[in-house]
Design an enzyme around this catalytic site. Structure first.
Site, PDB file in Angstrom:
ATOM      1  N   ASP A 112       6.913  -6.393  -4.122  1.00  0.00           N
ATOM      2  CA  ASP A 112       7.901  -5.762  -4.993  1.00  0.00           C
ATOM      3  C   ASP A 112       7.416  -5.810  -6.431  1.00  0.00           C
ATOM      4  OD1 ASP A 112      10.759  -5.263  -6.187  1.00  0.00           O
ATOM      5  OD2 ASP A 112      11.041  -5.093  -4.027  1.00  0.00           O
ATOM      6  N   ASP A 155      -0.962 -10.859  -8.707  1.00  0.00           N
ATOM      7  CA  ASP A 155      -0.366  -9.636  -9.226  1.00  0.00           C
ATOM      8  C   ASP A 155      -1.357  -8.518  -8.924  1.00  0.00           C
ATOM      9  OD1 ASP A 155       0.516  -7.466 -10.668  1.00  0.00           O
ATOM     10  OD2 ASP A 155       1.022  -8.610 -12.458  1.00  0.00           O
ATOM     11  N   HIS A 160      13.887  -6.632  -9.921  1.00  0.00           N
ATOM     12  CA  HIS A 160      14.157  -6.136  -8.569  1.00  0.00           C
ATOM     13  C   HIS A 160      13.624  -7.091  -7.514  1.00  0.00           C
ATOM     14  CE1 HIS A 160      13.845  -3.370  -5.071  1.00  0.00           C
ATOM     15  NE2 HIS A 160      14.925  -2.837  -5.593  1.00  0.00           N
ATOM     16  N   TYR A 188       5.690   5.396   7.967  1.00  0.00           N
ATOM     17  CA  TYR A 188       4.476   5.111   8.726  1.00  0.00           C
ATOM     18  C   TYR A 188       4.811   4.540  10.110  1.00  0.00           C
ATOM     19  CZ  TYR A 188       1.892   5.573   4.328  1.00  0.00           C
ATOM     20  OH  TYR A 188       1.347   6.038   3.150  1.00  0.00           O
ATOM     21  N   SER A 220      17.349  -0.866  -0.641  1.00  0.00           N
ATOM     22  CA  SER A 220      16.520  -2.034  -0.926  1.00  0.00           C
ATOM     23  C   SER A 220      17.171  -3.289  -0.360  1.00  0.00           C
ATOM     24  CB  SER A 220      16.326  -2.198  -2.441  1.00  0.00           C
ATOM     25  OG  SER A 220      15.402  -1.291  -2.951  1.00  0.00           O
TER      26      SER A 220
END
Length: 403
Positions: A61, A80, A95, A210, A261
């Site tokens: 995320d 990261d 988020h 997918y 989400s």
């Protein structure tokens, strides 16, 4: 391909490419568990059987504030994958921290591994999908696929993807698809949110589109589809997605949010409960359990899949499933041979509904082509008439035509 966090937005916001989480008044930290979502998923009953012990859920995320009081030391951060140094910024991990709290509300004894692959909308470097296409930085462009492979290699049993692209011309990224297959082949269950474009153009989204990914729609307290939740045949199940209590980085407490989400993160928590109790289940087996114990298992629809997830029922049903080796063969190219027992790698439902914009374009071009054909036929017909008139004998008393 650049993904973005899924949040509930209005039609106007979608058109402008701008979104924001819908939040209410901040609630104290002890409000955890008082929301309707846990009861709707039968989580209290499921906790009699499992609380997620020993399972790591990778939340790919915007990063995670691991020191947030709601997370209580249960979350760590990996690399990261945007190769940036933003952890000290006030907007960092908004988020992602909320998604981590949703996972841990369902599976309180699980661990969360945060991997940053997308930016928060408050990030000054945030890019829309269109802007990211021109991004020359391959590290940024490949962040999602790299994070998925890292999670699979780092011991995660569940990957939670509350992110995705929503665009009429979003490309199918073969390398992202291979990364997901790589994770599935190593026994990692991949959960992805369906998207928040259901009240707009209802566009196809990836990575939920997918093969092998468990797609989760957002549901309401009545069990129906939240009006923003994207509708497509790749939706497998649904989970609560409105008025969900999630960690808030500003107040250090919780706020009420909504979006697919949240539905995806909550389902990732349910998956952690199942795998903690039955760790040898293959990803496809977990998907089947979630589907056949949901609220309407005999009837699939593209709005909510097989219905709202039932954690307690899924756990009870899992005890009757013959475990299968969850480590699937990985070929020389890093892709898995198959996703689980009885699966040859082919998705059970192939083909998606046409997107609105593509349908409009096809209709316009179809009308244009039809007009050209009709015009050509009319010209051909008028030419034949002219030739017949020229071939006719002149009428008595009238001079012949002159050219």
């Amino acid at each position: 391909m650049r993904a973005r966090a899924f949040r509930a937005v209005s039609r106007t916001a979608v058109a402008l490419g701008v979104a924001g989480a819908l939040v209410a008044v901040a609630a104290p930290v002890h409000a955890a568990g008082k929301g309707w979502e846990l009861d709707a998923l039968s989580v209290p009953a499921a906790h009699d059987l499992s609380e997620g012990d020993g399972i790591t859920v990778a939340v790919i995320d915007t990063g995670i504030r691991t020191n947030h009081p709601v997370l209580a030391g249960r979350a760590t951060e990996g690399p990261d994958f945007l190769s940036e140094n933003d952890k000290k910024e006030s907007w960092y991990g908004g988020h992602g921290t909320s998604m981590a709290s949703n996972v841990l509300d369902v599976a309180p004894k699980a661990k969360v591994l945060g991997l940053r692959a997308i930016r928060d909308r408050e990030d000054p470097d945030y890019q829309t999908w269109e802007q990211s296409l021109a991004n020359p930085n391959p590290q940024s462009a490949h962040a999602l696929r790299n994070a998925i492979r890292y999670a699979a290699d780092s011991g995660a049993r569940v990957i939670s993807l509350s992110l995705g692209t929503e665009n009429a011309f979003t490309p199918y990224d073969e390398e992202e698809a291979k990364a997901i297959q790589y994770a599935l082949a190593k026994g990692v269950v991949v959960i992805a949110s369906a998207g928040n474009d259901g009240d707009g153009e209802n566009l196809v989204a990836y990575p939920v589109g997918y093969p092998g990914v468990i797609g989760v729609a957002a549901s309401t307290p009545s069990g129906g589809r939240a009006d923003f939740s994207t509708v497509h045949s790749y939706v497998d199940v649904a989970a609560p997605g409105v008025d969900i209590w999630g960690a808030d980085i500003k107040s250090k407490g919780r706020v009420s949010e909504q979006g697919s989400s949240q539905a995806g993160a909550l389902t990732a928590g349910v998956t952690a409960l199942i795998l903690a109790k039955y760790p040898k289940l293959a990803p496809r087996q977990v998907g089947d359990l979630l589907q056949r114990t949901a609220s309407h298992p005999q009837r699939h629809d593209p709005k909510t899949g097989y219905g709202v997830v039932d954690a307690a029922k899924a756990l009870r049903a899992a005890g009757k499933v013959k475990p299968a080796p969850y480590v699937m063969p990985v070929n020389a190219k890093g892709a898995g041979a198959h996703f689980g027992p009885g699966d040859d790698g082919t998705p059970r439902r192939v083909g998606q509904p046409l997107d609105v914009l593509l349908l409009v374009f096809a209709g316009v071009f179809g009308l244009f082509a039809a007009g050209m054909i009709i015009g050509g036929l009319l010209l051909l017909r008028s030419g034949r008439r002219a030739r017949r008139r020229l071939a006719s004998p002149p009428v008595a008393g009238m001079p012949p035509r002159q050219w």
